[in-house]
Design an enzyme around this catalytic site. Structure first.
Site, mmCIF file in Angstrom:
data_model
loop_
_atom_site.group_PDB
_atom_site.id
_atom_site.type_symbol
_atom_site.label_atom_id
_atom_site.label_comp_id
_atom_site.label_asym_id
_atom_site.label_seq_id
_atom_site.Cartn_x
_atom_site.Cartn_y
_atom_site.Cartn_z
ATOM 1 N N GLY A 20 -30.959 -30.464 -15.060
ATOM 2 C CA GLY A 20 -30.845 -29.643 -14.470
ATOM 3 C C GLY A 20 -29.572 -29.246 -14.135
ATOM 4 O O GLY A 20 -29.588 -28.336 -12.611
ATOM 5 N N GLN A 47 -28.913 -25.121 -8.676
ATOM 6 C CA GLN A 47 -28.124 -24.601 -7.868
ATOM 7 C C GLN A 47 -27.310 -25.684 -7.331
ATOM 8 O O GLN A 47 -25.855 -25.940 -7.720
ATOM 9 C CB GLN A 47 -29.491 -25.015 -6.513
ATOM 10 N N ASP A 58 -36.157 -31.053 -22.511
ATOM 11 C CA ASP A 58 -37.163 -31.015 -21.919
ATOM 12 C C ASP A 58 -36.924 -32.628 -21.195
ATOM 13 O O ASP A 58 -37.303 -32.959 -22.002
ATOM 14 C CB ASP A 58 -38.664 -30.344 -22.390
ATOM 15 N N TYR A 62 -44.536 -31.961 -3.695
ATOM 16 C CA TYR A 62 -42.672 -32.228 -3.993
ATOM 17 C C TYR A 62 -42.774 -33.459 -3.375
ATOM 18 O O TYR A 62 -41.791 -34.391 -4.009
ATOM 19 C CB TYR A 62 -41.848 -30.984 -3.414
ATOM 20 N N LYS A 88 -41.334 -37.195 -4.311
ATOM 21 C CA LYS A 88 -39.954 -37.782 -3.903
ATOM 22 C C LYS A 88 -40.098 -39.431 -3.304
ATOM 23 O O LYS A 88 -39.817 -39.569 -3.146
ATOM 24 C CB LYS A 88 -39.295 -36.912 -2.805
HETATM 25 N N1 SER Z 1 -34.500 -27.652 -0.705
HETATM 26 C C1 SER Z 1 -35.996 -28.579 -0.601
HETATM 27 C C2 SER Z 1 -37.265 -27.617 -0.831
HETATM 28 O O1 SER Z 1 -36.801 -26.749 0.574
HETATM 29 C C3 SER Z 1 -35.888 -29.616 -0.249
HETATM 30 O O2 SER Z 1 -35.099 -31.019 -0.961
HETATM 31 O O3 SER Z 1 -37.450 -27.475 -1.126
#
Ligand code: SER
Length: 326
Positions: A13, A17, A58, A148, A152
């Site tokens: 990655g 960012q 990948d 998401y 996590k």
């Molecule tokens: N910055 C991330 C998001 O907004 C949170 O871990 O998905």
């Protein structure tokens, strides 16, 4: 300062960012040839490509990871490649595939190839509406509402399992929203807190996708890098939490961020048009209790809302003036 090291690091990655800035800092510290940047689809920026090795990897394909680990004699992995929360709600299947299969492949590679240390970021997204939203404790209940967040939580448990079962030294923090000026985030719920600066400087206008009173925990990139590198350098005896540490630097509402930006750009105007990301933001903590990280490995942020805003505006204005965007 560059330190003498035998470390050989892989950052997945690396075009993202956080990865794009973390990789450069790791190269400064451990030597440019010792830090391999790995991206998937996005081409590396000039800075990234010119400052050290780059490979396309990948992470959903384990053989790809193993090949790079063997090629460079990697002993440490920072696994940052992931699908973020908003994209994850639009495509939950993709989020599960990339986030879970990617992490599993990295952990399995680490186990088999005798990798000594792994960093993997968790997120404030592990929490859901059942957790207290103010000063959310380290050990609050984890029942997230987003895919998401599900990946996590599952990822935290998997990291903890690899530590207790296989002795793999995996370390993790729950990042809050990260604000930065090098590479835009993509597909996250906290992205408004970054986009707003770009638009304030370029157009003096921004349409914010969460309500004015939306409060979330945030952190400026230099602190994010510091948290990551400090945790990875910490004495293993100090790391008591092998799921993931709460870390935070500041909490503010979207309206408070606008007011702070206006101190520097008085004619800045922000409109609010909440979309599907509002519901995600409303299910996350407004502030975090990060005392475990502070006590156990000395976490302490440097930037608050005022100092972050000033630095963001200075850095971005300079970059816009120079046209130095990748
Ligand atoms: N910055 C991330 C998001 O907004 C949170 O871990 O998905």
């Amino acid at each position: 300062m560059q330190i003498k090291t035998t470390k050989r690091i892989l950052v997945t990655g690396a075009t993202g960012q956080i990865g794009s800035e973390l990789t450069l800092e790791l190269r400064k510290k451990y030597g440019k040839d010792n830090v391999v940047a790995a991206g998937h689809k996005r081409k590396p920026s000039e800075k990234l490509a010119e400052s050290g090795p780059f490979e396309f990897v990948d992470t959903t394909n384990k053989e790809n990871i193993v090949a790079v680990v063997k090629k460079y004699g990697i002993d440490t992995i920072y696994h940052l490649a992931a699908v973020l929360s908003a994209t994850g709600e639009e495509n939950p299947q993709l989020a599960w595939h990339v986030n879970m299969d990617g992490l599993y492949n990295v952990l399995e590679t680490a186990r088999e190839q005798k990798i000594t240390r792994v960093f993997w970021p968790s997120s404030i997204a592990v929490f859901g509406p059942d957790a207290p939203r103010v000063n959310t404790p380290q050990n609050a209940v984890l029942i997230p509402q987003t895919m998401y967040g599900v990946t996590k939580v599952a990822g935290e448990l998997l990291c903890n399992y690899y530590f207790t079962r296989f002795g793999l030294d995996v370390r993790s923090v729950r990042y809050p929203g990260i604000i930065s000026n090098e590479t835009l985030p993509g597909g996250g719920t906290t992205d408004y807190a970054v986009e707003i600066f770009y638009e304030a400087i370029k157009k003096r206008r921004y349409t914010c996708f969460v309500r004015e009173d939306t409060v979330l925990p945030m952190m400026y990139m230099p602190d994010c890098i510091k948290a990551t590198m400090d945790l990875m350098e910490a004495d293993p005896a100090k790391i008591k939490h092998r799921t993931s540490y709460n870390v935070t630097a500041m909490s503010f509402s979207a309206g408070e961020l606008v007011a702070e930006i206006k101190k520097h750009i008085p004619d800045f105007l922000c409109e609010y048009k909440p979309d599907f990301r509002q519901k995600i933001a409303d299910s996350w903590p407004m502030s975090l209790d990060d005392s475990a990280a502070r006590k156990e490995w000395g976490w302490k942020p440097k930037y608050d809302l005022a100092t972050m805003t000033k630095d963001m505006i200075e850095k971005l204005s300079k970059r816009f003036a120079e046209g130095s965007f990748n």
